[in-house]
Scaffold this motif. Sequence first.
Motif, mmCIF file in Angstrom:
data_model
loop_
_atom_site.group_PDB
_atom_site.id
_atom_site.type_symbol
_atom_site.label_atom_id
_atom_site.label_comp_id
_atom_site.label_asym_id
_atom_site.label_seq_id
_atom_site.Cartn_x
_atom_site.Cartn_y
_atom_site.Cartn_z
ATOM 1 N N GLY A 139 -31.891 61.839 -1.992
ATOM 2 C CA GLY A 139 -31.071 61.942 -0.789
ATOM 3 C C GLY A 139 -29.664 62.397 -1.099
ATOM 4 O O GLY A 139 -29.192 63.410 -0.587
ATOM 5 N N LEU A 140 -28.968 61.641 -1.964
ATOM 6 C CA LEU A 140 -27.612 61.991 -2.376
ATOM 7 C C LEU A 140 -27.581 62.608 -3.761
ATOM 8 O O LEU A 140 -26.516 62.978 -4.259
ATOM 9 N N ALA A 141 -28.737 62.710 -4.400
ATOM 10 C CA ALA A 141 -28.827 63.230 -5.759
ATOM 11 C C ALA A 141 -30.258 63.680 -6.008
ATOM 12 O O ALA A 141 -31.164 63.405 -5.218
ATOM 13 N N VAL A 142 -30.439 64.367 -7.121
ATOM 14 C CA VAL A 142 -31.783 64.727 -7.554
ATOM 15 C C VAL A 142 -31.877 64.445 -9.055
ATOM 16 O O VAL A 142 -30.939 64.722 -9.809
ATOM 17 N N ALA A 143 -32.998 63.859 -9.473
ATOM 18 C CA ALA A 143 -33.186 63.501 -10.882
ATOM 19 C C ALA A 143 -34.429 64.207 -11.407
ATOM 20 O O ALA A 143 -35.471 64.235 -10.742
ATOM 21 N N VAL A 144 -34.316 64.743 -12.607
ATOM 22 C CA VAL A 144 -35.445 65.380 -13.277
ATOM 23 C C VAL A 144 -35.857 64.480 -14.442
ATOM 24 O O VAL A 144 -35.103 64.275 -15.396
ATOM 25 N N HIS A 145 -37.073 63.930 -14.340
ATOM 26 C CA HIS A 145 -37.598 63.025 -15.365
ATOM 27 C C HIS A 145 -38.522 63.797 -16.305
ATOM 28 O O HIS A 145 -39.461 64.467 -15.855
ATOM 29 N N THR A 146 -38.285 63.685 -17.598
ATOM 30 C CA THR A 146 -39.123 64.376 -18.587
ATOM 31 C C THR A 146 -40.064 63.424 -19.318
ATOM 32 O O THR A 146 -40.768 63.841 -20.231
ATOM 33 N N ARG A 147 -40.103 62.162 -18.916
ATOM 34 C CA ARG A 147 -40.873 61.155 -19.636
ATOM 35 C C ARG A 147 -42.356 61.508 -19.732
ATOM 36 O O ARG A 147 -43.018 61.168 -20.718
ATOM 37 N N ARG A 148 -42.903 62.178 -18.722
ATOM 38 C CA ARG A 148 -44.334 62.466 -18.708
ATOM 39 C C ARG A 148 -44.701 63.715 -19.509
ATOM 40 O O ARG A 148 -45.879 64.015 -19.680
ATOM 41 N N LEU A 149 -43.720 64.466 -19.967
ATOM 42 C CA LEU A 149 -43.988 65.688 -20.711
ATOM 43 C C LEU A 149 -44.359 65.361 -22.159
ATOM 44 O O LEU A 149 -44.024 64.290 -22.672
ATOM 45 N N PRO A 150 -45.028 66.273 -22.856
ATOM 46 C CA PRO A 150 -45.490 65.988 -24.224
ATOM 47 C C PRO A 150 -44.369 65.583 -25.175
ATOM 48 O O PRO A 150 -44.536 64.681 -25.984
ATOM 49 N N GLU A 151 -43.225 66.253 -25.113
ATOM 50 C CA GLU A 151 -42.068 65.908 -25.950
ATOM 51 C C GLU A 151 -40.880 65.663 -25.029
ATOM 52 O O GLU A 151 -40.035 66.533 -24.831
ATOM 53 N N PRO A 152 -40.793 64.452 -24.459
ATOM 54 C CA PRO A 152 -39.806 64.204 -23.401
ATOM 55 C C PRO A 152 -38.359 64.395 -23.834
ATOM 56 O O PRO A 152 -37.552 64.950 -23.080
ATOM 57 N N GLY A 153 -38.021 63.941 -25.041
ATOM 58 C CA GLY A 153 -36.640 64.087 -25.498
ATOM 59 C C GLY A 153 -36.248 65.532 -25.687
ATOM 60 O O GLY A 153 -35.156 65.968 -25.286
ATOM 61 N N ALA A 154 -37.137 66.308 -26.307
ATOM 62 C CA ALA A 154 -36.855 67.726 -26.523
ATOM 63 C C ALA A 154 -36.768 68.468 -25.192
ATOM 64 O O ALA A 154 -35.928 69.368 -25.019
ATOM 65 N N ALA A 155 -37.626 68.110 -24.251
ATOM 66 C CA ALA A 155 -37.582 68.756 -22.939
ATOM 67 C C ALA A 155 -36.270 68.456 -22.230
ATOM 68 O O ALA A 155 -35.660 69.350 -21.622
ATOM 69 N N ARG A 156 -35.825 67.205 -22.293
ATOM 70 C CA ARG A 156 -34.553 66.867 -21.665
ATOM 71 C C ARG A 156 -33.415 67.670 -22.280
ATOM 72 O O ARG A 156 -32.572 68.245 -21.580
ATOM 73 N N ASP A 157 -33.386 67.731 -23.607
ATOM 74 C CA ASP A 157 -32.317 68.472 -24.283
ATOM 75 C C ASP A 157 -32.358 69.952 -23.920
ATOM 76 O O ASP A 157 -31.310 70.593 -23.774
ATOM 77 N N ARG A 158 -33.547 70.500 -23.765
ATOM 78 C CA ARG A 158 -33.709 71.908 -23.427
ATOM 79 C C ARG A 158 -33.191 72.213 -22.021
ATOM 80 O O ARG A 158 -32.738 73.326 -21.737
ATOM 81 N N LEU A 159 -33.260 71.226 -21.151
ATOM 82 C CA LEU A 159 -32.855 71.415 -19.759
ATOM 83 C C LEU A 159 -31.365 71.207 -19.530
ATOM 84 O O LEU A 159 -30.825 71.632 -18.502
ATOM 85 N N LEU A 160 -30.692 70.551 -20.446
ATOM 86 C CA LEU A 160 -29.307 70.155 -20.202
ATOM 87 C C LEU A 160 -28.403 71.344 -19.875
ATOM 88 O O LEU A 160 -27.670 71.322 -18.875
ATOM 89 N N GLU A 161 -28.431 72.377 -20.700
ATOM 90 C CA GLU A 161 -27.507 73.495 -20.483
ATOM 91 C C GLU A 161 -27.801 74.258 -19.201
ATOM 92 O O GLU A 161 -26.877 74.479 -18.390
ATOM 93 N N PRO A 162 -29.052 74.688 -18.949
ATOM 94 C CA PRO A 162 -29.280 75.426 -17.694
ATOM 95 C C PRO A 162 -29.044 74.586 -16.449
ATOM 96 O O PRO A 162 -28.542 75.102 -15.430
ATOM 97 N N MET A 163 -29.358 73.290 -16.495
ATOM 98 C CA MET A 163 -29.094 72.447 -15.331
ATOM 99 C C MET A 163 -27.595 72.242 -15.131
ATOM 100 O O MET A 163 -27.121 72.162 -13.994
ATOM 101 N N GLN A 164 -26.838 72.145 -16.228
ATOM 102 C CA GLN A 164 -25.390 72.019 -16.109
ATOM 103 C C GLN A 164 -24.800 73.266 -15.459
ATOM 104 O O GLN A 164 -23.922 73.179 -14.585
ATOM 105 N N GLN A 165 -25.287 74.423 -15.869
ATOM 106 C CA GLN A 165 -24.786 75.668 -15.294
ATOM 107 C C GLN A 165 -25.098 75.754 -13.800
ATOM 108 O O GLN A 165 -24.243 76.159 -12.998
ATOM 109 N N LEU A 166 -26.316 75.366 -13.431
ATOM 110 C CA LEU A 166 -26.691 75.400 -12.020
ATOM 111 C C LEU A 166 -25.880 74.385 -11.219
ATOM 112 O O LEU A 166 -25.432 74.675 -10.101
ATOM 113 N N ALA A 167 -25.674 73.204 -11.779
ATOM 114 C CA ALA A 167 -24.865 72.192 -11.091
ATOM 115 C C ALA A 167 -23.432 72.678 -10.906
ATOM 116 O O ALA A 167 -22.831 72.503 -9.830
#
Length: 278
Positions: A145-173
């Motif tokens: 509603g006031l935010a959106v969260a992207v959870h990577t816990r269900r992905l095969p390598e959750p930590g690596a996926a989160r790290d991979r998303l940080l820069e492009p999501m920061q740019q979009l934000a």
Amino acid sequence: MDFTSREAEQRYAELAAAAARSVIGLDFDGVLSPIVDDPAEAHIHPDGRGVLVDLAEVVRAIAVVTGRPARQALALGDLDEIGREIADHGKELFVFGQYGNERWSSTNRRVVSPRPPQGLSTFERELPRLLRRADAGEAHVEEKGLAVAVHTRRLPEPGAARDRLLEPMQQLADRHGLALEPGRNVIEVRAPGMSKGNAVRTLVEEQDAGGFLFAGDDLGDLDAFDAVEELRDQGMPTLLVCSLSEEESALAERADVLVEGPDGVLELLRRLTRDAGE
């Protein structure tokens, strides 16, 4: 439960002595509720209700300060009913949802919430394409509603996926004037300027607090730790508690007390209830 230093033990003793004037601030996930793969299944610990009601008798107020929407935390934590019991003792339970953007209390039993931040709806429309490009198309997207969260816990390598998303999501934000907050296998985007630290400061001012304990487990709790340390520098009795996790250790080096998950948090709160009543 482990104190990190002799100074930390003294801080606990000072807080216990000042309990009647103190506010207890608690994150929800990882502190009152075990971390689970599906955020919708993160219910409060079975002993949580009794521990919080007993604790309320010896402190000024209790506040759940969470990144979750307030209504969601109320439902998963049975906090509405817990608030009723706490109100019967003449005390108050607060819920600060979405990092303080939303607010509920056992006295004013409705959620007060602002409008969603500008740019969030456009961000959400562009997010699926970003996730596909980052090979994270199966990540769980939670619209708050006031935010959106992207959870990577269900992905095969959750930590690596989160790290991979940080820069492009920061740019979009950044393009949409939004703030990004990384957490434990999750990245949240929301309006700038709201943080758990502001919720701590609000509670201290409104409750005229003479002490403050905050328990957290994740990067999103760092602002709350900062605010509590500011209070400590001003001479207020304080205690910082880290609920340990194998996935995140950022809070551990700053905490006074290290505990093992919700079981450890509740053990500490039971002890505080006993010691404050002596």
